[in-house]
Scaffold this motif. Structure first.
Motif, PDB file in Angstrom:
ATOM      1  N   ASP A  83       0.842  -1.194   0.000  1.00 43.63           N
ATOM      2  CA  ASP A  83       0.000   0.000   0.000  1.00 43.63           C
ATOM      3  C   ASP A  83       0.883   1.251   0.000  1.00 43.63           C
ATOM      4  O   ASP A  83       0.631   2.208   0.730  1.00 43.63           O
ATOM      5  N   HIS A  84       1.931   1.205  -0.817  1.00 44.09           N
ATOM      6  CA  HIS A  84       2.831   2.351  -0.970  1.00 44.09           C
ATOM      7  C   HIS A  84       2.000   3.572  -1.336  1.00 44.09           C
ATOM      8  O   HIS A  84       1.398   3.628  -2.418  1.00 44.09           O
ATOM      9  N   ALA A  85       1.918   4.531  -0.409  1.00 42.92           N
ATOM     10  CA  ALA A  85       1.057   5.702  -0.607  1.00 42.92           C
ATOM     11  C   ALA A  85       1.770   6.933  -0.060  1.00 42.92           C
ATOM     12  O   ALA A  85       1.440   7.445   1.010  1.00 42.92           O
ATOM     13  N   PRO A  86       2.782   7.435  -0.779  1.00 39.59           N
ATOM     14  CA  PRO A  86       3.610   8.530  -0.256  1.00 39.59           C
ATOM     15  C   PRO A  86       2.913   9.877  -0.302  1.00 39.59           C
ATOM     16  O   PRO A  86       2.063  10.145  -1.152  1.00 39.59           O
ATOM     17  N   HIS A  87       3.304  10.714   0.647  1.00 39.66           N
ATOM     18  CA  HIS A  87       2.946  12.135   0.661  1.00 39.66           C
ATOM     19  C   HIS A  87       4.225  12.915   0.921  1.00 39.66           C
ATOM     20  O   HIS A  87       5.162  12.407   1.530  1.00 39.66           O
ATOM     21  N   SER A  88       4.247  14.162   0.483  1.00 38.55           N
ATOM     22  CA  SER A  88       5.433  14.983   0.722  1.00 38.55           C
ATOM     23  C   SER A  88       5.587  15.255   2.215  1.00 38.55           C
ATOM     24  O   SER A  88       4.621  15.208   2.990  1.00 38.55           O
ATOM     25  N   ARG A  89       6.815  15.571   2.616  1.00 38.38           N
ATOM     26  CA  ARG A  89       7.066  15.916   4.016  1.00 38.38           C
ATOM     27  C   ARG A  89       6.218  17.117   4.433  1.00 38.38           C
ATOM     28  O   ARG A  89       5.698  17.163   5.549  1.00 38.38           O
ATOM     29  N   ALA A  90       6.067  18.082   3.533  1.00 36.74           N
ATOM     30  CA  ALA A  90       5.286  19.278   3.856  1.00 36.74           C
ATOM     31  C   ALA A  90       3.830  18.922   4.130  1.00 36.74           C
ATOM     32  O   ALA A  90       3.212  19.449   5.058  1.00 36.74           O
ATOM     33  N   GLU A  91       3.271  18.013   3.330  1.00 35.20           N
ATOM     34  CA  GLU A  91       1.877  17.605   3.540  1.00 35.20           C
ATOM     35  C   GLU A  91       1.703  16.883   4.872  1.00 35.20           C
ATOM     36  O   GLU A  91       0.731  17.098   5.593  1.00 35.20           O
ATOM     37  N   LYS A  92       2.646  16.017   5.179  1.00 31.26           N
ATOM     38  CA  LYS A  92       2.543  15.248   6.417  1.00 31.26           C
ATOM     39  C   LYS A  92       2.761  16.117   7.663  1.00 31.26           C
ATOM     40  O   LYS A  92       2.189  15.848   8.719  1.00 31.26           O
ATOM     41  N   SER A  93       3.596  17.151   7.558  1.00 27.86           N
ATOM     42  CA  SER A  93       3.956  17.945   8.725  1.00 27.86           C
ATOM     43  C   SER A  93       3.084  19.182   8.914  1.00 27.86           C
ATOM     44  O   SER A  93       3.221  19.904   9.908  1.00 27.86           O
ATOM     45  N   ALA A  94       2.179  19.454   7.985  1.00 26.06           N
ATOM     46  CA  ALA A  94       1.309  20.627   8.099  1.00 26.06           C
ATOM     47  C   ALA A  94       0.352  20.484   9.282  1.00 26.06           C
ATOM     48  O   ALA A  94       0.132  19.387   9.805  1.00 26.06           O
ATOM     49  N   ALA A  95      -0.217  21.602   9.709  1.00 23.47           N
ATOM     50  CA  ALA A  95      -1.202  21.599  10.804  1.00 23.47           C
ATOM     51  C   ALA A  95      -2.582  21.264  10.244  1.00 23.47           C
ATOM     52  O   ALA A  95      -2.995  21.801   9.207  1.00 23.47           O
ATOM     53  N   TYR A  96      -3.296  20.373  10.928  1.00 23.04           N
ATOM     54  CA  TYR A  96      -4.638  19.961  10.505  1.00 23.04           C
ATOM     55  C   TYR A  96      -5.616  20.092  11.663  1.00 23.04           C
ATOM     56  O   TYR A  96      -5.224  20.017  12.839  1.00 23.04           O
ATOM     57  N   GLY A  97      -6.884  20.251  11.308  1.00 18.94           N
ATOM     58  CA  GLY A  97      -7.903  20.416  12.328  1.00 18.94           C
ATOM     59  C   GLY A  97      -8.139  19.179  13.167  1.00 18.94           C
ATOM     60  O   GLY A  97      -8.545  19.267  14.333  1.00 18.94           O
ATOM     61  N   SER A  98      -7.908  18.015  12.580  1.00 21.76           N
ATOM     62  CA  SER A  98      -8.087  16.758  13.306  1.00 21.76           C
ATOM     63  C   SER A  98      -7.096  15.736  12.784  1.00 21.76           C
ATOM     64  O   SER A  98      -6.547  15.889  11.685  1.00 21.76           O
ATOM     65  N   PHE A  99      -6.883  14.683  13.564  1.00 20.79           N
ATOM     66  CA  PHE A  99      -5.979  13.617  13.137  1.00 20.79           C
ATOM     67  C   PHE A  99      -6.504  12.965  11.862  1.00 20.79           C
ATOM     68  O   PHE A  99      -5.728  12.569  10.994  1.00 20.79           O
ATOM     69  N   ASP A 100      -7.811  12.876  11.732  1.00 24.37           N
ATOM     70  CA  ASP A 100      -8.421  12.265  10.554  1.00 24.37           C
ATOM     71  C   ASP A 100      -8.089  13.019   9.275  1.00 24.37           C
ATOM     72  O   ASP A 100      -8.070  12.439   8.187  1.00 24.37           O
ATOM     73  N   ASP A 101      -7.806  14.320   9.386  1.00 22.91           N
ATOM     74  CA  ASP A 101      -7.552  15.135   8.205  1.00 22.91           C
ATOM     75  C   ASP A 101      -6.138  14.964   7.646  1.00 22.91           C
ATOM     76  O   ASP A 101      -5.864  15.383   6.517  1.00 22.91           O
TER      77      ASP A 101
END
Length: 444
Positions: free
Chosen positions: A305-323
């Motif tokens: 299930d290789h499903a990469p995201h950029s470091r910036a996307e992963k480290s950004a602030a989100y309203g909830s963990f689900d987001d």
């Protein structure tokens, strides 16, 4: 005369292992010779004391192209795959746009041609409209994917009736039908009751009950319709027990991922966004049950299930963990982590080949050419030195994500050569022959 003769190695198959020399001609295995049997060849690979495995077939990969290439693209994803011993990728259809029509699938195939370093087969998604199905099937996708939760409404088959009726329509069409075992009603009910947005709310919205119900729905619908079904990623004790009791009723197979064998939901407290994906990681009890299922042969396929995201996307602030965007890279580490399971004695080498090469090739319509070191098959061959080890680090990852959940792990075995259709494309950790991959199609 052979193009290449690989000598001195131990050939690993899905059923056993034996010493043999491998003769390669025109990209295929044409002979398995007794060790040391005289033979002429234009080139030789000395594999003395090493293992010879078929190239791995990863049945669940998101290469993120088109539309999401800031996360990954054909070049970066297949480069990572080659370094990890994955010589065939089966690419999922959830890009931008989703691969739902013959035109979209054709465009994707054309875009990949000449840019991929390993072979790639493409999977298409089933929409509620399901229009132009014949045109789509004419392009021979390796699967049709049917989703049951966590997707846009046009692709969400959120009831037993919806799943059954679509499987009835698809039964006998050719490729296997991949079914995700979620439950949209539980997801919506849970999020309606708990809007806290924390990790516990995320876990509660996708509980083992949802997975188990999704597995039961997929197997029962396959039984009713006669469709060939592959159940996507499972990882809970309840889901595994449901699978154990029901899977003999129909032509169904199941997969899990290596990360589900190593991480629990407790890791979210420290690693957080990096490990957030679907399905969520489970408890220690669930991991133990999954490991037992792998050890006893109950799991058909191991995929990443290789499903990469950029470091910036992963480290950004989100309203909830689900987001937080869900998913993590895995192509480059599949072989290394599986060899660690061999070293643990959870599985044997033939089990690795069975789950990561032989079974996925056959289930997804590539069994005549992929997944085996056998006369007539493509000479996709890995040479592994078990006297050495592999250090997995973030810095060594070629995926655009630039990290791995297995950072810091030292695993048993070192991949020294990767052959794709008889050509050495990786030697000692370096891609020496890029863009030699081809688009492959199902012959189911």
């Amino acid at each position: 005369m052979f193009d290449t003769l690989i000598t001195g190695g131990m050939v690993i198959t899905a059923t056993g292992q034996s010493p043999a020399d491998i003769g390669v001609l025109d990209g295929r295995v044409v002979a398995l010779l007794a060790p040391g049997e005289p033979a002429m060849a234009r080139s030789f690979i000395d594999a003395s004391g090493k293992l010879l495995l078929p190239g791995l077939v990863d049945a669940h990969v998101h290469l993120r192209e088109p539309g999401l290439t800031q996360k990954e693209d054909f070049e970066s994803g297949t480069h990572a795959a080659a370094l990890g011993g994955v010589t065939t990728i089966l690419d999922m259809p959830t890009d931008d746009p989703w691969t739902a029509t013959a035109q979209q699938l054709s465009d994707k195939m054309e875009s990949a041609a000449g840019r991929i370093s390993v072979d790639v087969g493409f999977q298409a998604v089933v929409s509620k409209r399901c229009d132009s199905l014949e045109d789509l099937l004419a392009l021979s996708p390796v699967s049709l994917e049917l989703f049951t939760a966590d997707v846009p409404v046009d692709y969400c088959f959120d009831s037993l009736d919806a799943v059954t009726e679509m499987l009835r329509r698809l039964a006998g069409v050719g490729p296997v039908i991949g079914v995700s075992p979620g439950d949209q009603s539980i997801l919506e009910g849970s999020t309606g009751r708990d809007r806290g947005g924390d990790i516990q709310a995320f876990l509660a919205s996708r509980p083992p009950l949802a997975e188990a119900g999704g597995i039961a729905r997929a197997v029962l619908a396959a039984t009713e319709t006669g469709a060939r079904v592959h159940v996507r990623q499972v990882n809970s004790k309840l889901g595994i027990e449901t699978w154990r009791r029901l899977h003999g009723m129909a032509d169904v197979t199941v997969e899990t991922t290596p990360q589900n064998l190593f991480f629990t939901s407790g890791a979210y407290e420290t690693a957080g966004a990096k490990l957030k994906g679907l399905p969520p990681f489970r408890s220690h009890e669930d991991v133990a049950a999954l490991r037992n299922a792998v050890a006893e042969g109950l799991i058909t396929i191991m995929a990443t299930d290789h499903a990469p995201h950029s470091r910036a996307e992963k480290s950004a602030a989100y309203g909830s963990f689900d987001d937080i965007p869900g998913g993590m890279p895995g192509l480059q580490t599949l072989l290394a982590v599986m060899l660690d399971l061999v070293a643990e004695k959870l599985i044997a080498l033939p089990d690795l080949v069975r789950m990561c090469a032989y079974n996925p090739a056959r289930r997804f319509g590539l069994g005549l050419s992929k997944g085996s070191i056998a006369v007539g098959c493509d000479a996709d061959i890995l040479v592994v030195d078990m006297t050495r080890s592999t250090a997995i680090t973030d810095a060594s990852q070629l995926s655009r994500a630039g990290y791995t959940p297995f950072h810091g792990r030292r695993t048993a075995g070192k991949l020294t050569h990767v052959l794709l259709r008889g050509e050495c494309i990786v030697k000692d950790g370096t891609l020496i022959a890029p863009r030699r991959g081809q688009v492959v199609r199902s012959v189911a």
